[in-house]
Scaffold this active site. Structure first.
Site, short mmCIF file in Angstrom:
data_model
loop_
_atom_site.label_atom_id
_atom_site.label_comp_id
_atom_site.label_asym_id
_atom_site.label_seq_id
_atom_site.Cartn_x
_atom_site.Cartn_y
_atom_site.Cartn_z
N TRP A 443 0.83 -1.21 0.00
CA TRP A 443 0.00 0.00 0.00
C TRP A 443 0.87 1.26 0.00
O TRP A 443 0.53 2.24 -0.67
CB TRP A 443 -0.92 -0.01 1.22
CG TRP A 443 -1.79 1.20 1.34
CD1 TRP A 443 -2.98 1.42 0.72
CD2 TRP A 443 -1.55 2.37 2.13
NE1 TRP A 443 -3.49 2.65 1.06
CE2 TRP A 443 -2.63 3.25 1.94
CE3 TRP A 443 -0.51 2.75 2.99
CZ2 TRP A 443 -2.70 4.49 2.56
CZ3 TRP A 443 -0.59 3.99 3.62
CH2 TRP A 443 -1.66 4.84 3.39
N HIS A 444 1.98 1.23 0.74
CA HIS A 444 2.87 2.40 0.78
C HIS A 444 3.50 2.64 -0.60
O HIS A 444 3.52 3.76 -1.09
CB HIS A 444 3.97 2.21 1.82
CG HIS A 444 3.57 2.61 3.20
ND1 HIS A 444 3.01 1.75 4.09
CD2 HIS A 444 3.64 3.80 3.84
CE1 HIS A 444 2.75 2.38 5.23
NE2 HIS A 444 3.12 3.62 5.09
N ASP A 445 4.05 1.58 -1.19
CA ASP A 445 4.70 1.71 -2.49
C ASP A 445 5.07 0.32 -3.00
O ASP A 445 5.35 -0.57 -2.20
CB ASP A 445 5.96 2.58 -2.41
CG ASP A 445 6.25 3.33 -3.70
OD1 ASP A 445 5.66 2.94 -4.74
OD2 ASP A 445 7.02 4.30 -3.68
#
Length: 557
Positions: A443-445
């Site tokens: 989700w972050h990257d």
């Protein structure tokens, strides 16, 4: 009130979020918490020694960070190009972090948008006889989205429509849930690979792209709201199929009860869905508010009242304080520029570790400051989302507790929609944690280093969980606090290594730090001295939490 009392109130947990205020808790729970608390140790000889350690060590930490990232360092020419003109005492500012630079450079515009939004609601609501707050949020949200992303709104709208159709029209509950997750996670990859590529459609590719062309940057938070709507709707629809669970009061629900508020099924309509996803104060970065909580506060009973004016003003002052702290660090410690250029050749292990530590503090602040601005805006608008950061980053000794305090609204979202449905802390706790942190990393990257970070976090949870199970029965022994202190030292080292790999120094810089520590006598001496300092810090952290328990507060982090 004395200065001490005012400062205590200013920095209290209750000033951040009423959910953390002991006066709002149930009396029985408060009394139980107070009984578990130990007598104060602040005036003991042991803690007077700890104060001396703090007075010596903390200034040395600031000194080491400055020496490793300032004009006097031989590596300065390597990172000077990343510095900009500052405003404090004629010094340059390290505005090289792309994420925070966007916020810092657009702070005035964001505040101006809030100044327009808040009075506009108060003026238009009575004039247009708007019965529900969500009606205003829908219209304002659409206008804001078009101004922000221009023609890219069409791409985002496609995601919103597909997600809504999945939740609304797939009647098999499990199929709808799995399809929601598969589609949601897939869009993270699709947007990473193709989000900013040209579509081949002329009016989409050459049309107005809005003030913020990179629509995909904010999509991750939009996805959390999309998933929340679907899962809340599916859960409510199932609840209504159980005769004994159809009813339920919509009066005076607390923050936990609002998560499963017994809303009428007609509230899960497309207009509330879009109003929720596009709610302007929280659209860009949160904090994350579930669909049920948003609709309940919007159309049934607001959690913010006139009595909260003083608390909101204190919250505003806390925001300004953190903003000024961030500006001070960026003007006097160029640690972000150093980490970007890997300009730490010749630095001591102490200096490299302080580069990493202050980098982590800047990461904490660069997230905290936007979140507090957006939450302040939401509070002024009458909607109370959870506070995201309730502990200073340096006031943590447990990996488990750290994640309860860091991005708290996201943590609560993950627990509600992933961790608990997968079985929570049962037999598969480690496997569930691995799944959770894998999602958090993606989700972050979409980067391998962040997956490594997520897996390292889970790996480092195992010793803490194991030690807790083995030694918990000795919690009344005199030596238990000191044993916990040793465990805290190990935990802090592991948390720092995981976060340095994921967010600061990277794999190469972290490995260099570890090599520098253990390849020389001075490095080993630094490791021993820093471990002793961490042990002292952990004892102070333990006592801070005991002081909270003596007031009836236990936030488990």
């Amino acid at each position: 009130m004395s200065i001490t009392s005012n400062l205590k109130e200013f920095f209290s947990l209750g000033a951040l979020d009423t959910r953390l205020d002991p006066t709002t808790a149930q009396n029985k729970r408060q009394q139980a918490t107070k009984k578990k608390a130990t007598p104060s140790k602040w005036g003991t000889i042991e803690f007077k020694f700890y104060y001396i350690v703090f007075i010596i060590v903390v200034p040395l930490m600031f000194k080491a960070a400055r020496e490793a990232s300032n004009e006097t360092n031989p590596n300065y020419p390597r990172f000077e190009r990343l510095l900009s003109k500052g405003w404090i005492f004629g010094r340059k500012v390290d505005n090289s972090d792309q994420q925070y630079r966007f916020f810092r450079d657009n702070l005035f515009l964001l505040c101006l948008l809030g100044v327009i939004h808040l009075p506009l609601r108060r003026v238009l609501t009575p004039v247009l006889s708007i019965r529900k707050r969500t009606h205003f949020d829908l219209v304002f949200g659409v206008i804001f989205l078009i101004g922000a992303h221009g023609m890219n709104v069409i791409k985002l709208s496609a995601h919103l429509a597909i997600n809504y159709a999945i939740g609304k029209y797939i009647k098999q509950r499990k199929v709808a849930i799995w399809t929601t997750w598969i589609y949601g996670v897939s869009t993270l990859f699709l947007n990473d690979w193709y989000g900013m590529q040209k579509s081949g459609i002329s009016f989409l590719d050459s049309g107005f792209k809005g003030i913020i062309e990179r629509w995909d940057v904010f999509y991750n938070f939009t996805l959390l709201r999309m998933i929340s709507y679907n899962l809340d709707y599916i859960e409510r629809e199932q609840t209504l199929s159980i005769p004994s669970a159809k009813g339920g009061s919509l009066i005076d629900l607390n923050d936990r009860e609002r998560l499963t508020a017994p809303l009428p099924l007609e509230d899960y309509n497309v207009f509330n869905y879009i109003a929720y996803v596009l709610y302007t104060p929280l659209f860009i970065a949160g904090p994350v508010l579930t669909f049920n909580d948003y609709v309940y506060q919007s159309n049934y009973q607001q959690a913010v009242s006139v009595k909260d004016k003083k608390r909101i003003f204190i919250y505003f002052l806390r925001f300004v304080f953190c903003l000024l702290v961030m500006e001070f660090i960026l003007h006097f410690m160029y640690v972000v520029a150093v980490s970007k250029t890997k300009a730490w050749d010749g630095d001591t292990p102490f200096q490299i570790s302080m580069l990493g530590l202050f980098n982590l503090n800047i990461i904490w602040l660069k997230l905290l400051i936007p979140w507090r601005l957006f939450r302040l805006w939401s509070l002024l608008d009458g909607i109370d989302p959870p506070e995201n950061m309730i502990r200073c980053m340096d006031n943590n000794f447990s990996a488990l507790a750290f994640w309860r305090a860091w991005h708290r609204s996201f943590n609560r979202w993950v627990i509600r929609y992933i961790y608990v449905p997968m079985g929570g802390g049962g037999s598969y706790r480690i496997l569930n944690s691995l799944l959770v942190f894998s999602f958090v990393a993606i989700w972050h990257d979409i980067e391998l280093r962040l997956l490594m970070w997520g897996w390292l976090i889970v790996l480092f949870l195992i010793p803490e969980l194991s030690a807790s199970m083995v030694f918990r029965k000795y919690d009344q022994e005199w030596w238990y606090r000191y044993l916990c202190g040793l465990g805290a030292v190990v935990n802090i080292w592991m948390m720092m290594i995981a976060n340095l790999v994921g967010f600061c120094l990277g794999k190469d810089g972290t490995l260099q730090l570890i090599q520098e520590i253990f390849k020389s006598v001075s490095g080993v001496s630094f490791f021993i001295a820093s471990s002793i300092s961490l042990f002292v810090a952990s004892q102070v952290m333990f006592e801070l939490r005991q002081a909270e328990r003596r007031e009836g507060i236990d936030v488990r982090c």
